[in-house]
Design a protein around this motif. Structure first.
Motif, PDB file in Angstrom:
ATOM      1  N   GLN A  45      -7.042  10.873   6.380  1.00 31.43           N
ATOM      2  CA  GLN A  45      -7.152  10.137   5.283  1.00 31.43           C
ATOM      3  C   GLN A  45      -6.530   8.694   5.359  1.00 31.43           C
ATOM      4  OE1 GLN A  45      -6.585  12.322   1.875  1.00 31.43           O
ATOM      5  NE2 GLN A  45      -8.235  13.701   2.075  1.00 31.43           N
ATOM      6  N   ILE A  46      -5.350   8.746   5.925  1.00 29.19           N
ATOM      7  CA  ILE A  46      -4.321   7.582   6.112  1.00 29.19           C
ATOM      8  C   ILE A  46      -5.017   6.608   6.757  1.00 29.19           C
ATOM      9  CG2 ILE A  46      -1.970   6.790   6.822  1.00 29.19           C
ATOM     10  CD1 ILE A  46      -0.958   9.120   5.511  1.00 29.19           C
TER      11      ILE A  46
ATOM     12  N   ARG B 246       0.679  -1.403   0.067  1.00 33.37           N
ATOM     13  CA  ARG B 246       0.011   0.000   0.051  1.00 33.37           C
ATOM     14  C   ARG B 246       0.731   1.235  -0.237  1.00 33.37           C
ATOM     15  NH1 ARG B 246      -1.312  -4.018   3.130  1.00 33.37           N
ATOM     16  NH2 ARG B 246      -0.183  -3.133   4.824  1.00 33.37           N
TER      17      ARG B 246
ATOM     18  N   CYS C 295       0.706   5.344  -0.311  1.00 33.26           N
ATOM     19  CA  CYS C 295       0.053   6.704  -0.285  1.00 33.26           C
ATOM     20  C   CYS C 295       0.608   7.598  -1.103  1.00 33.26           C
ATOM     21  CB  CYS C 295      -0.115   7.205   1.347  1.00 33.26           C
ATOM     22  SG  CYS C 295      -1.213   6.101   2.242  1.00 33.26           S
TER      23      CYS C 295
ATOM     24  N   MET D 218      -7.864   4.366   5.932  1.00 31.79           N
ATOM     25  CA  MET D 218      -7.564   3.244   5.033  1.00 31.79           C
ATOM     26  C   MET D 218      -7.555   1.947   6.063  1.00 31.79           C
ATOM     27  SD  MET D 218      -4.144   4.637   3.204  1.00 31.79           S
ATOM     28  CE  MET D 218      -3.499   2.966   2.854  1.00 31.79           C
TER      29      MET D 218
ATOM     30  N   TYR E 126      -2.124   1.780  -5.011  1.00 29.62           N
ATOM     31  CA  TYR E 126      -1.872   3.273  -4.632  1.00 29.62           C
ATOM     32  C   TYR E 126      -3.186   4.077  -4.085  1.00 29.62           C
ATOM     33  CZ  TYR E 126       2.227   2.896  -7.768  1.00 29.62           C
ATOM     34  OH  TYR E 126       3.442   2.480  -8.523  1.00 29.62           O
ATOM     35  N   HIS E 127      -2.778   4.790  -3.126  1.00 29.22           N
ATOM     36  CA  HIS E 127      -4.078   5.533  -2.385  1.00 29.22           C
ATOM     37  C   HIS E 127      -3.698   6.979  -2.680  1.00 29.22           C
ATOM     38  CE1 HIS E 127      -5.776   1.784  -0.351  1.00 29.22           C
ATOM     39  NE2 HIS E 127      -4.530   1.655  -0.648  1.00 29.22           N
TER      40      HIS E 127
ATOM     41  N   ILE F 130       4.701   6.349   1.968  1.00 34.87           N
ATOM     42  CA  ILE F 130       4.400   7.446   1.527  1.00 34.87           C
ATOM     43  C   ILE F 130       5.289   8.236   0.545  1.00 34.87           C
ATOM     44  CG2 ILE F 130       3.295   9.825   2.464  1.00 34.87           C
ATOM     45  CD1 ILE F 130       2.733   8.263   5.037  1.00 34.87           C
TER      46      ILE F 130
ATOM     47  N   PRO G 203      -0.282   2.324   5.819  1.00 36.59           N
ATOM     48  CA  PRO G 203       0.386   2.180   4.540  1.00 36.59           C
ATOM     49  C   PRO G 203       1.838   1.397   4.847  1.00 36.59           C
ATOM     50  CG  PRO G 203       0.523   4.397   5.433  1.00 36.59           C
ATOM     51  CD  PRO G 203      -0.484   3.492   6.247  1.00 36.59           C
TER      52      PRO G 203
ATOM     53  N   ILE H  61      -3.743  10.662  -1.471  1.00 38.74           N
ATOM     54  CA  ILE H  61      -3.840  11.408  -0.279  1.00 38.74           C
ATOM     55  C   ILE H  61      -3.718  13.036  -0.591  1.00 38.74           C
ATOM     56  CG2 ILE H  61      -2.664  12.003   2.007  1.00 38.74           C
ATOM     57  CD1 ILE H  61      -3.913   8.973   1.723  1.00 38.74           C
TER      58      ILE H  61
END
Length: 427
Positions: free
Chosen positions: A56-57, A4, A6, A60, A29-30, A67, A64, A32
């Motif tokens: 936001q993290i 994961r 970010c 999840m 991918y996330h 980052i 993660p 942010i």
């Protein structure tokens, strides 16, 4: 299980690059924060950005594994600060400040490579007699200790230029000074810069020669360089025009620049991050001087790396952030040379036409490799744009590749003709 990652402020261009290398399918991918919160803003509230990013993290399903961020300030500071909060690999904040605080950076560089540092002075733009602190002869450059992309950066030829530049700086410096001061409050600063915050400027000797940039990464103390670029200014203006890869420097010169860069990075305690370091190179005297260290990948280099080497620099950025030792390809791409070109204008006006999808598709039929980012919209007055340098207005960034430099420049000229921006200078 996918790792994961970010990503702070992902846009379409960078989303493509994050998925354009071998192994990218192994990452989840996330996104942010929005790009609109990080670029071209009137103000930046760092406390709010940190809080929102962490919310936001935390939302999840799982924590993660990395980052990453690839924008200039404030993202250069947000990325390691957030990674530190989640105990992930990150650039140490004391090394970050040595890159982001231009005056501290010069003080530290002077200790390590004194013969490769231009003369410099600290300037308080709000002092009653700010010019008294300048000991450098004209011409010199004046800019805030926190700025990027040549914003609020002025070439000073005489006292009149100095006074006029300070008038602009005093009016606009708060935009980056306030958020940078938030970052400075989070770090134990050396005595040499106590009280010298984001509201100060630095005056620097104007250097001879051409500009070149080396890019690489540091992983667990091990430094690797992945490429060197020519950073070319416009023929008639003090503004960047292109970033061209590979650099037109001989291997001995590149090796000397890399050796100097290694010495700086080790002394800075730089680790677990990508970097690009800008230099002035004087071919006539076979000498060079450091301009600045950027604690991130250069997005300007991403597509040229992909076109020439076979992968964008996003690959090494993600791998380092995951605590892995990157393996970057070399000369595995489809082109021998590649570049990012800026489509710029130098006079104010209102944009009355920008290239539409049909226009861009027509260009791609001639140049299938073209990548483009349009930076303006119809109806916009150029002088009201944020994040421009002090001498021009950026309308588009164009990425092209070719078999040699002549063909590359021919493609650039043809592409610029076809873009057909229209500007009304009378409105």
């Amino acid at each position: 299980m996918k790792k994961r990652v970010c990503v702070i402020g992902v846009d379409e261009f960078n989303s493509k690059k994050l998925n354009a290398f071998e192994g990218a399918q192994e990452y989840d991918y996330h996104s942010i924060l929005e790009v609109s919160e990080l670029q071209h803003c009137e103000t930046y509230d760092m406390a709010e950005l940190m809080s929102k990013a962490m919310d936001q993290i935390d939302d999840m399903d799982e924590t993660p594994d990395a980052i990453v961020g690839f924008w200039n300030f404030p993202v250069t500071c947000l990325t390691p600060m957030l990674a530190r909060e989640y105990n992930l690999p990150h650039l140490p904040l004391d090394a970050l400040i040595k890159c982001e605080h231009k005056y501290l950076g010069r003080l530290e560089q002077e200790k390590i490579i004194p013969d490769k540092v231009p003369a410099f002075d600290i300037v308080n733009p709000f002092h009653s007699s700010p010019y008294e602190s300048v000991s450098i002869d004209f011409p010199f450059w004046l800019k805030p200790i926190q700025s990027f992309a040549s914003q609020l950066s002025f070439k000073i030829e005489n006292k009149k230029d100095f006074d006029e530049a300070l008038t602009v700086i005093r009016d606009k410096i708060h935009r980056f000074a306030d958020p940078f001061n938030y970052v400075l409050d989070k770090v134990e600063l050396p005595e040499s810069i106590k009280g010298i915050d984001g509201y100060y400027c630095i005056a620097e000797e104007a250097l001879p020669g051409v500009q070149a940039t080396v890019e690489g990464y540091v992983h667990n103390g091990n430094i690797d360089f992945i490429g060197a670029f020519d950073s070319k200014r416009h023929r008639h203006h003090e503004t960047f025009f292109s970033y061209e890869y590979p650099a037109n420097l001989d291997q001995k010169s590149i090796a000397n620049i890399e050796k100097t860069s290694t010495k700086i990075l080790k002394n800075f305690g730089y680790d677990n991050s990508s970097f690009n370091i800008e230099y002035f190179y004087d071919k006539d005297n076979d000498d060079f001087w450091i301009l600045e260290i950027n604690p991130r990948i250069s997005q300007s280099h991403s597509d040229p790396f992909q076109k020439v080497d076979g992968a964008p620099n996003h690959k090494s950025m993600v791998e380092v952030a995951l605590g892995e030792s990157p393996e970057f390809p070399h000369r595995k791409g489809d082109f021998k040379v590649a570049a990012k070109f800026y489509y710029r204008v130098f006079d104010d006006g209102v944009i009355t036409k920008v290239p539409g999808d049909d226009d861009l598709e027509a260009i791609r039929k001639e140049m299938p490799d073209m990548e483009i980012k349009i930076w303006v919209d119809e109806g916009v007055r150029l002088s009201e744009l944020h994040d421009q340098d002090s001498y021009s207005y950026k309308l588009a960034s164009v990425y092209l590749g070719a078999e040699n430099k002549k063909k590359l420049y021919d493609k650039r000229d043809r592409c610029f003709d076809l873009l057909n921006f229209k500007i009304d200078s009378t409105e």
